[in-house]
Design a protein around this motif. Structure first.
Motif, PDB file in Angstrom:
ATOM      1  N   SER A  46       4.237   8.997  -2.346  1.00 17.50           N
ATOM      2  CA  SER A  46       4.310  10.407  -2.764  1.00 17.50           C
ATOM      3  C   SER A  46       3.776  11.361  -1.705  1.00 17.50           C
ATOM      4  CB  SER A  46       3.544  10.599  -4.084  1.00 17.50           C
ATOM      5  OG  SER A  46       2.165  10.295  -3.902  1.00 17.50           O
ATOM      6  N   ARG A  47       3.100  10.832  -0.716  1.00 16.14           N
ATOM      7  CA  ARG A  47       2.505  11.670   0.331  1.00 16.14           C
ATOM      8  C   ARG A  47       3.015  11.273   1.716  1.00 16.14           C
ATOM      9  NH1 ARG A  47      -3.862  11.651  -0.529  1.00 16.14           N
ATOM     10  NH2 ARG A  47      -3.618  13.330   1.019  1.00 16.14           N
ATOM     11  N   VAL A  68       0.834  -1.210   0.000  1.00 14.30           N
ATOM     12  CA  VAL A  68       0.000   0.000   0.000  1.00 14.30           C
ATOM     13  C   VAL A  68       0.864   1.253   0.000  1.00 14.30           C
ATOM     14  CG1 VAL A  68      -1.696   1.322   1.329  1.00 14.30           C
ATOM     15  CG2 VAL A  68      -1.924  -1.173   1.126  1.00 14.30           C
ATOM     16  N   TYR A  69       1.922   1.222   0.759  1.00  8.75           N
ATOM     17  CA  TYR A  69       2.788   2.403   0.854  1.00  8.75           C
ATOM     18  C   TYR A  69       3.391   2.727  -0.511  1.00  8.75           C
ATOM     19  CZ  TYR A  69       6.427   5.578   2.468  1.00  8.75           C
ATOM     20  OH  TYR A  69       7.221   6.678   2.641  1.00  8.75           O
ATOM     21  N   THR A 107      -5.422  14.697  -2.813  1.00 10.84           N
ATOM     22  CA  THR A 107      -5.690  13.536  -3.672  1.00 10.84           C
ATOM     23  C   THR A 107      -4.730  13.533  -4.839  1.00 10.84           C
ATOM     24  OG1 THR A 107      -7.302  14.840  -4.912  1.00 10.84           O
ATOM     25  CG2 THR A 107      -8.118  13.541  -3.038  1.00 10.84           C
ATOM     26  N   ASN A 134       2.313   1.841  -3.499  1.00  9.55           N
ATOM     27  CA  ASN A 134       1.318   2.133  -4.539  1.00  9.55           C
ATOM     28  C   ASN A 134       0.528   3.418  -4.278  1.00  9.55           C
ATOM     29  OD1 ASN A 134       2.062  -0.201  -5.881  1.00  9.55           O
ATOM     30  ND2 ASN A 134       0.461  -1.439  -4.899  1.00  9.55           N
ATOM     31  N   ARG A 135       0.297   3.774  -2.998  1.00  8.71           N
ATOM     32  CA  ARG A 135      -0.604   4.879  -2.714  1.00  8.71           C
ATOM     33  C   ARG A 135      -0.019   5.993  -1.849  1.00  8.71           C
ATOM     34  NH1 ARG A 135      -5.926   3.181  -3.300  1.00  8.71           N
ATOM     35  NH2 ARG A 135      -6.384   5.399  -2.952  1.00  8.71           N
ATOM     36  N   LEU A 136       0.996   5.689  -1.060  1.00 12.33           N
ATOM     37  CA  LEU A 136       1.407   6.657  -0.047  1.00 12.33           C
ATOM     38  C   LEU A 136       2.816   7.208  -0.215  1.00 12.33           C
ATOM     39  CD1 LEU A 136      -0.039   4.841   3.102  1.00 12.33           C
ATOM     40  CD2 LEU A 136      -1.055   6.746   1.825  1.00 12.33           C
ATOM     41  N   GLY A 190      -6.746  -4.049   3.650  1.00 12.31           N
ATOM     42  CA  GLY A 190      -6.111  -2.753   3.430  1.00 12.31           C
ATOM     43  C   GLY A 190      -5.531  -2.205   4.710  1.00 12.31           C
TER      44      GLY A 190
END
Length: 279
Positions: A248-249, A241-242, A279, A244-246, A263
């Motif tokens: 960049s943030r 998850v990190y 987002t 793929n989704r996190l 998840g």
């Protein structure tokens, strides 16, 4: 005419009369013969060597003690060797100096070893004599692996110790947990640290609660809750998850809870919550 034959027989002389006080020599000769046979059967060379060995064995300790007593003298100097980060060479030399003036031969080196190994930073001590009156002491310090619960340190060999100056260990990961589970914590920390490094993440710490729940800390400040069950699987889910989704943030994330089945739950930093998540 009858002839008369006369047969003369040789006269046998009578036994000579025995003198008074005379004895027979036969039995005496037999006794001497037996004694000679016994003496001739004794291995005198081997017996002599055995006696000599026994005498030498008895004399060697006595002679050795006399020689050592004659050669003995006082300890005149002590040299301390080692690379010191946490401990202090001067303090160690001062402590070892109490043996100066003691007997060179009769001083028990194990006493010196045990005394110096009682110092918090010291891992091993080797002591040897250098003739004529010097002692050489080699000291190896403990290498800290991480900070442990309550401000203590844990060494690379898994030993928890509490020196008066733990801060000299510098920047190290923070591990925590019950003392009896320290090896489990170290093993898990090494596994996770290597895995994080492969994904470009830094390891900051790992905590094991007494009830068995794990919490991971990253070098970027993010806290990852892994819980008690399926810890390895949850850790892998967090990595996925990190990335793929996190990733960049990551500077907006405060905490990630990976105890969910499909998840993770993300807790954002306060300023991000006030302005709304990006987002």
């Amino acid at each position: 005419m009858l002839e008369t034959l006369m047969i003369r027989s040789r006269a046998v002389p009578p036994d000579p009369p025995r003198r008074r006080g005379a004895t027979s020599l036969g039995p005496e000769k037999d006794r001497f013969g037996v004694l000679k046979a016994v003496l001739s059967a004794v291995p005198w060379l081997q017996a002599g060597m055995g006696i000599a060995i026994l005498l030498a064995a008895g004399l060697v300790p006595w002679a050795t003690g006399k020689v050592l007593a004659a050669m003995d003298q006082k300890i005149q100097a002590i040299d301390v060797h080692g690379d010191f980060v946490g401990d202090n060479r001067t303090a160690i030399e001062r402590q070892a100096g109490q043996w100066i003036g003691k007997s060179y031969f009769s001083t028990d080196l194990s006493d010196i070893k045990a005394d110096l190994e009682a110092r918090p930073w010291v891992e091993t001590v080797a002591v040897r004599r250098e003739w004529p009156g010097r002692l050489e002491i080699d000291i190896r310090e403990k290498k800290p692996l991480a900070y442990w619960t309550d401000g203590r340190l844990v060494s690379r060999t898994g030993e928890v110790f509490q020196p008066p100056n733990p801060e000299v260990a510098g920047r190290l990961p923070q591990l925590a947990g019950p003392d009896e589970r320290i090896r489990d914590v170290i093993a898990m920390a090494r596994t996770m640290s290597d895995n994080l490094l492969e994904h470009g993440l830094g390891f900051s710490g790992l905590s094991l609660e007494r009830r068995g729940a794990w919490t991971l800390s990253l070098a970027n400040g993010i806290e990852v809750v892994l819980g008690r069950d399926q810890v390895e699987k949850r850790f892998e889910r967090f990595i996925t998850v990190y990335e793929n989704r996190l990733v960049s943030r990551s500077d907006e994330v405060s905490r990630i809870d990976a105890r969910y089945t499909n998840g993770v739950a993300v807790q954002w930093k306060p300023e991000q919550v006030a302005s709304g998540p990006k987002t």
